[in-house]
Scaffold this motif. Structure first.
Motif, PDB file in Angstrom:
ATOM      1  N   LEU A 123       0.816  -0.955  -0.056  1.00  0.00           N
ATOM      2  CA  LEU A 123      -0.096  -0.013   0.363  1.00  0.00           C
ATOM      3  C   LEU A 123       0.871   1.483  -0.075  1.00  0.00           C
ATOM      4  O   LEU A 123       2.261   1.715   0.131  1.00  0.00           O
ATOM      5  CB  LEU A 123      -1.235  -0.330   1.584  1.00  0.00           C
ATOM      6  N   ARG A 124       0.582   2.023  -1.162  1.00  0.00           N
ATOM      7  CA  ARG A 124       1.202   3.663  -0.794  1.00  0.00           C
ATOM      8  C   ARG A 124       0.303   4.427  -0.926  1.00  0.00           C
ATOM      9  O   ARG A 124      -0.847   4.687  -2.064  1.00  0.00           O
ATOM     10  CB  ARG A 124       1.804   3.424  -2.123  1.00  0.00           C
ATOM     11  N   GLN A 125       0.436   5.546  -0.075  1.00  0.00           N
ATOM     12  CA  GLN A 125      -0.650   6.663   0.232  1.00  0.00           C
ATOM     13  C   GLN A 125      -0.208   7.520   0.037  1.00  0.00           C
ATOM     14  O   GLN A 125       0.909   8.121   0.099  1.00  0.00           O
ATOM     15  CB  GLN A 125      -1.426   6.640   1.923  1.00  0.00           C
ATOM     16  N   GLY A 126      -0.896   8.815  -0.284  1.00  0.00           N
ATOM     17  CA  GLY A 126      -0.282  10.218  -1.152  1.00  0.00           C
ATOM     18  C   GLY A 126      -1.036  11.005  -0.672  1.00  0.00           C
ATOM     19  O   GLY A 126      -2.931  10.211  -1.870  1.00  0.00           O
ATOM     20  N   PRO A 127      -1.303  12.144  -1.321  1.00  0.00           N
ATOM     21  CA  PRO A 127      -2.024  13.279  -2.219  1.00  0.00           C
ATOM     22  C   PRO A 127      -2.545  12.430  -3.793  1.00  0.00           C
ATOM     23  O   PRO A 127      -1.705  11.522  -4.546  1.00  0.00           O
ATOM     24  CB  PRO A 127      -1.362  14.656  -2.249  1.00  0.00           C
ATOM     25  N   PRO A 128      -3.583  12.684  -4.179  1.00  0.00           N
ATOM     26  CA  PRO A 128      -4.487  12.539  -5.450  1.00  0.00           C
ATOM     27  C   PRO A 128      -2.931  12.241  -6.474  1.00  0.00           C
ATOM     28  O   PRO A 128      -2.577  11.718  -7.401  1.00  0.00           O
ATOM     29  CB  PRO A 128      -5.325  12.878  -5.283  1.00  0.00           C
ATOM     30  N   ALA A 129      -2.708  14.059  -6.531  1.00  0.00           N
ATOM     31  CA  ALA A 129      -1.184  14.343  -7.344  1.00  0.00           C
ATOM     32  C   ALA A 129      -0.180  12.870  -7.795  1.00  0.00           C
ATOM     33  O   ALA A 129       0.571  12.595  -8.505  1.00  0.00           O
ATOM     34  CB  ALA A 129      -1.114  15.398  -8.186  1.00  0.00           C
ATOM     35  N   GLU A 130       0.154  12.388  -6.898  1.00  0.00           N
ATOM     36  CA  GLU A 130       1.689  11.965  -5.937  1.00  0.00           C
ATOM     37  C   GLU A 130       0.692  10.401  -6.339  1.00  0.00           C
ATOM     38  O   GLU A 130       1.657   9.685  -7.237  1.00  0.00           O
ATOM     39  CB  GLU A 130       1.825  11.190  -4.622  1.00  0.00           C
ATOM     40  N   ARG A 131      -0.190   9.644  -5.861  1.00  0.00           N
ATOM     41  CA  ARG A 131      -0.807   8.368  -6.722  1.00  0.00           C
ATOM     42  C   ARG A 131      -0.741   8.284  -8.580  1.00  0.00           C
ATOM     43  O   ARG A 131      -0.406   7.879  -8.538  1.00  0.00           O
ATOM     44  CB  ARG A 131      -2.340   8.351  -6.208  1.00  0.00           C
ATOM     45  N   LEU A 132      -1.767   9.911  -9.054  1.00  0.00           N
ATOM     46  CA  LEU A 132      -1.825   9.371 -10.138  1.00  0.00           C
ATOM     47  C   LEU A 132      -0.316   9.510 -11.038  1.00  0.00           C
ATOM     48  O   LEU A 132      -0.317   8.933 -11.739  1.00  0.00           O
ATOM     49  CB  LEU A 132      -2.523  11.780 -10.846  1.00  0.00           C
ATOM     50  N   GLU A 133       0.852   9.657 -10.259  1.00  0.00           N
ATOM     51  CA  GLU A 133       2.137  10.497 -10.725  1.00  0.00           C
ATOM     52  C   GLU A 133       2.830   8.980 -11.070  1.00  0.00           C
ATOM     53  O   GLU A 133       3.179   8.619 -11.816  1.00  0.00           O
ATOM     54  CB  GLU A 133       3.275  11.881 -10.111  1.00  0.00           C
ATOM     55  N   ALA A 134       2.435   8.450  -9.791  1.00  0.00           N
ATOM     56  CA  ALA A 134       2.879   7.116  -9.591  1.00  0.00           C
ATOM     57  C   ALA A 134       2.276   6.168 -10.766  1.00  0.00           C
ATOM     58  O   ALA A 134       2.698   5.294 -11.001  1.00  0.00           O
ATOM     59  CB  ALA A 134       2.874   6.513  -8.226  1.00  0.00           C
ATOM     60  N   LEU A 135       0.917   6.386 -11.066  1.00  0.00           N
ATOM     61  CA  LEU A 135       0.679   4.715 -12.436  1.00  0.00           C
ATOM     62  C   LEU A 135       1.335   5.675 -13.481  1.00  0.00           C
ATOM     63  O   LEU A 135       0.904   4.491 -14.273  1.00  0.00           O
ATOM     64  CB  LEU A 135      -0.773   5.453 -12.011  1.00  0.00           C
ATOM     65  N   ARG A 136       1.228   6.677 -13.698  1.00  0.00           N
ATOM     66  CA  ARG A 136       1.808   6.708 -15.008  1.00  0.00           C
ATOM     67  C   ARG A 136       3.371   6.459 -15.275  1.00  0.00           C
ATOM     68  O   ARG A 136       3.391   6.228 -15.665  1.00  0.00           O
ATOM     69  CB  ARG A 136       1.782   8.688 -15.052  1.00  0.00           C
ATOM     70  N   THR A 137       3.970   6.451 -13.955  1.00  0.00           N
ATOM     71  CA  THR A 137       5.954   6.387 -14.259  1.00  0.00           C
ATOM     72  C   THR A 137       5.586   4.526 -14.056  1.00  0.00           C
ATOM     73  O   THR A 137       6.984   3.968 -13.676  1.00  0.00           O
ATOM     74  CB  THR A 137       6.175   7.169 -13.840  1.00  0.00           C
ATOM     75  N   GLY A 138       4.964   3.950 -13.763  1.00  0.00           N
ATOM     76  CA  GLY A 138       4.741   2.392 -13.498  1.00  0.00           C
ATOM     77  C   GLY A 138       5.187   2.696 -12.116  1.00  0.00           C
ATOM     78  O   GLY A 138       5.906   1.266 -11.430  1.00  0.00           O
ATOM     79  N   GLY A 139       4.896   3.296 -11.485  1.00  0.00           N
ATOM     80  CA  GLY A 139       5.498   2.766  -9.538  1.00  0.00           C
ATOM     81  C   GLY A 139       4.357   2.237  -9.186  1.00  0.00           C
ATOM     82  O   GLY A 139       4.341   1.935  -7.769  1.00  0.00           O
ATOM     83  N   LEU A 140       2.539   2.539  -9.397  1.00  0.00           N
ATOM     84  CA  LEU A 140       2.228   1.624  -9.354  1.00  0.00           C
ATOM     85  C   LEU A 140       0.986   1.007  -9.810  1.00  0.00           C
ATOM     86  O   LEU A 140       0.901   1.281 -10.731  1.00  0.00           O
ATOM     87  CB  LEU A 140       1.088   3.007  -8.418  1.00  0.00           C
ATOM     88  N   ASP A 141       0.866  -0.025  -9.643  1.00  0.00           N
ATOM     89  CA  ASP A 141       0.050  -0.746 -11.092  1.00  0.00           C
ATOM     90  C   ASP A 141      -1.269  -0.107 -10.783  1.00  0.00           C
ATOM     91  O   ASP A 141      -2.201  -0.779 -12.170  1.00  0.00           O
ATOM     92  CB  ASP A 141      -0.176  -2.486 -10.113  1.00  0.00           C
ATOM     93  N   ALA A 142      -1.768  -0.012  -9.582  1.00  0.00           N
ATOM     94  CA  ALA A 142      -3.721   0.739  -9.412  1.00  0.00           C
ATOM     95  C   ALA A 142      -3.866   1.631  -8.402  1.00  0.00           C
ATOM     96  O   ALA A 142      -2.606   1.821  -7.340  1.00  0.00           O
ATOM     97  CB  ALA A 142      -4.581  -0.556  -9.429  1.00  0.00           C
ATOM     98  N   ALA A 143      -4.558   2.425  -8.058  1.00  0.00           N
ATOM     99  CA  ALA A 143      -4.835   2.872  -7.045  1.00  0.00           C
ATOM    100  C   ALA A 143      -6.365   3.880  -7.395  1.00  0.00           C
ATOM    101  O   ALA A 143      -6.914   3.784  -7.986  1.00  0.00           O
ATOM    102  CB  ALA A 143      -3.451   4.213  -7.774  1.00  0.00           C
ATOM    103  N   LEU A 144      -7.111   3.846  -5.721  1.00  0.00           N
ATOM    104  CA  LEU A 144      -8.467   4.072  -5.347  1.00  0.00           C
ATOM    105  C   LEU A 144      -8.423   5.668  -5.694  1.00  0.00           C
ATOM    106  O   LEU A 144      -6.955   6.412  -4.845  1.00  0.00           O
ATOM    107  CB  LEU A 144      -8.316   4.048  -4.453  1.00  0.00           C
ATOM    108  N   PHE A 145      -8.997   6.003  -6.353  1.00  0.00           N
ATOM    109  CA  PHE A 145      -9.161   7.595  -6.077  1.00  0.00           C
ATOM    110  C   PHE A 145     -10.714   7.938  -5.819  1.00  0.00           C
ATOM    111  O   PHE A 145     -11.524   7.642  -5.979  1.00  0.00           O
ATOM    112  CB  PHE A 145      -9.353   8.589  -7.740  1.00  0.00           C
TER     113      PHE A 145
END
Length: 298
Positions: A123-145
């Protein structure tokens, strides 16, 4: 050194001869003998003593046999793990998380563990913009928004819908109502976080107000929920704010919390566009969206 050479060596050691090893492996005896000799040349040791009386392990072979078995077992474990990853029941799933009411997310992860016992969720928590950027760059496989309903580069699957709540002074006449409509709040200053702090939620509230035909005057800036509620309860000028439940509904002196009629906030699972990986299908099922797990990208 090849795995099959280790496999042939172990088979000869266990069967006590090249002929029986060949039968076990369903290949010709000459192939077994050839590969074992290649293994011996590569290792620089004699693994088997060959004589007219039969074949038996040499001292070096006796020492190396357990390690050969361990290497074959490790290779088999790699194959099983890879098969589990392909099936989505093993591996690592990197998930951007949000706070949820009660134990909702914990319960979903427990259901996921039942479906995919070998799958580890990071699990990785953080502001929405941070989660979105991690999705774009491959740092996350999925994220809840929350409140994000569309994005050009992502597939979003709604998983939860939650009511919104209004907080206003407890002595305000509207506090006597159990549920409030937005049009009833039209003339009361609204404390809403700036758009850049949470664009999706800001848009949800302003669009809901516009849909209700109101444009409430702006109140004092929204800081944190608890600070804002404290100010609402103590200020001389009445105001209100709108929020969603995270850790239970707040209970502060001189503040009334009422459910907002109509609009709700949707929590969605976002992932890169395209067919979902097997692990993500398991996650979607665990989150309560089994049909959406197989929905094609529009």
């Amino acid at each position: 050194m090849e795995l099959r050479q280790l496999q042939y060596f172990v088979a000869v050691a266990e069967e006590g001869g090249f002929g029986r090893a060949a039968e076990r492996l369903t290949i010709v005896q000459s192939a077994v003998s050839q590969q074992v000799r290649r293994l011996e040349r590569e290792l620089g040791v004699v693994l088997l003593d060959r004589s007219t009386r039969g074949t038996r392990l040499s001292a070096a072979g006796e020492r190396l046999l357990p390690q050969a078995r361990a290497a074959l077992a490790a290779a088999e474990q790699v194959r099983r793990t890879a098969a589990g990853i392909r099936a989505g029941t093993d591996g690592v799933l990197r998930l951007g998380a949000v706070q949820t009411p009660g134990t909702r997310l914990d319960d979903a992860l427990a259901r996921l563990a039942d479906r995919a016992p070998g799958l580890r969720v990071r699990l990785r928590q953080g502001p929405p913009a941070e989660r979105l950027e991690a999705l774009r760059t491959g740092g996350l496989d999925a994220a809840l928004f929350r409140a994000v309903t569309a994005h050009p580069d992502l597939d979003l699957v709604p998983v939860w819908h939650d009511p919104l709540h209004v907080a206003l002074p407890a002595d305000h006449p509207l506090a006597a109502e159990d549920e409030l409509r937005l049009d009833r709040l039209a003339h009361l200053p609204l404390r809403l976080a700036a758009r850049d702090r949470n664009p999706a939620f800001h848009a949800l509230v302003t669009d809901a107000c516009r849909g209700a035909g109101i444009d409430p005057p702006p109140g004092e800036p929204f800081t944190t929920l608890r600070e804002t509620l404290a100010e609402i309860g103590s200020a001389t000028t009445p105001s209100w704010t709108v929020f969603y439940e995270v850790n239970g509904l707040p209970d502060l002196p001189r503040v009334a919390v009422r459910r907002l009629a109509g609009p709700t906030v949707t929590t969605s699972l976002a992932r890169p566009a395209g067919p979902p990986a097997p692990a993500l299908r398991h996650l979607l099922h665990a989150l309560g969206a089994p049909r959406a797990a197989h929905a094609p990208h529009p």
